[in-house]
Design a protein around this motif. Sequence first.
Motif, short mmCIF file in Angstrom:
data_model
loop_
_atom_site.label_atom_id
_atom_site.label_comp_id
_atom_site.label_asym_id
_atom_site.label_seq_id
_atom_site.Cartn_x
_atom_site.Cartn_y
_atom_site.Cartn_z
N SER A 23 -3.87 4.29 8.59
CA SER A 23 -4.33 5.58 9.09
C SER A 23 -3.50 6.05 10.28
CB SER A 23 -5.81 5.50 9.48
OG SER A 23 -6.63 5.37 8.34
N ARG A 67 -14.72 -0.25 9.07
CA ARG A 67 -13.81 -0.24 7.92
C ARG A 67 -14.21 -1.23 6.84
NH1 ARG A 67 -10.25 3.89 6.98
NH2 ARG A 67 -9.04 4.41 8.82
N PRO A 92 -6.30 -1.29 7.45
CA PRO A 92 -6.66 0.11 7.20
C PRO A 92 -6.36 1.01 8.38
CG PRO A 92 -8.42 -1.37 6.52
CD PRO A 92 -7.45 -2.20 7.29
N SER A 137 -3.13 7.63 5.31
CA SER A 137 -4.42 7.44 4.66
C SER A 137 -4.65 8.49 3.60
CB SER A 137 -5.55 7.50 5.70
OG SER A 137 -6.81 7.46 5.05
N ARG A 160 0.81 -1.21 0.00
CA ARG A 160 0.00 0.00 0.00
C ARG A 160 0.85 1.26 0.00
NH1 ARG A 160 -5.43 0.25 -1.32
NH2 ARG A 160 -5.98 -1.95 -1.46
#
Length: 350
Positions: free
Chosen positions: A268, A326, A264, A273, A109
């Motif tokens: 964050s 989420r 997630p 994010s 990511r």
Amino acid sequence: MGVAGSVVPVGPRWQRVRQIARAAAIGTGATAAAVVATGGVLLGQARQARRTIPMAEAPPPRCDGVYGAKLPGPPLTMVILGDSSAASYGVHRRRETLGALLATGLSRRLRRQVRLHRFAVVGSLSAGLKPQVESALEHGPDIAVILIGGNDVTNRTPPGLAVRYLVDAVRALRAAGCEVVVGTCPDLGAIQPIQPPLRWLARRWSRQLAAAQTVAVVEAGGWTVSLGDLLGPRFAAEPTRMFAWDRFHPSAEGYAVAAAALLPTVISALGASQDRRPVLGRGEGVRSLPQAAQEAARHAGTEVSGTQVRGRDRGPAGRWAQLRRRAFFGVGAVPQPGTAADSPTLEGTA
């Protein structure tokens, strides 16, 4: 005398933590009466569950190493702390561990290397977090993921005491500049070998501890994700797939679901994010922290973090918190052989 009041520090910001922990202690007192009334049944069930759930045998595979080693730039350092769920007991391959799944997802990511160290210990109580934290701090971590609480429930650790140990760990990590994400106590009522009425009590105790953990961790500057029954509908529908051979710990697919719930929030917490002002869905939004904690304990996969309302951290009911359910991404399936998660650059050989 309430247990919580004797172990949690005094002061305004601890009032809500104490209230949650005291509620757990009161609940424990109420259930103690039930235990007396049905003691023979519960003791028999507890013995049967211990016989049915095998003892830990071989340790879980190590997952330490550098993930995404070919990516440019210095690596992020992530540490995994906690109990057998953090250590990924129940799987046999490195790529199936929670740590490997999170490190791989984070590397992909963020397009960065991730250096992973696992200090989680099978069978650990919250009281065992201190030496894990001390070892982790030697590596200058950027992000810590903690999964703890199940053994505190099964060993009947007073909720206030378990929360105090967790808060000490979060504070020590935050003081060193490390972001912290805590997967709160799982719902032990989802464990198949535990039968009613013991299952109902296990569920109640688990949710009480999870709520108290959420209040305390957010107050200490961390983030929480409610693991609950590890997204129970799939576990309930497919227990032979989602649980490991011992019917107590998650399988490889079970850990993939847990990692998908945590990833997630890890992103964050690192401030990476892309959705800093999200459009909130139904059931999401700002709550008082105690209210958010209670909702999160009932709904697995729910993230709770501190927030502000009109520039203020607190309102009439205490600390403000944002609750998010989420959408899971990044690690929906177990990586296949040959992926980054399967063959990281091992510590000591990089």
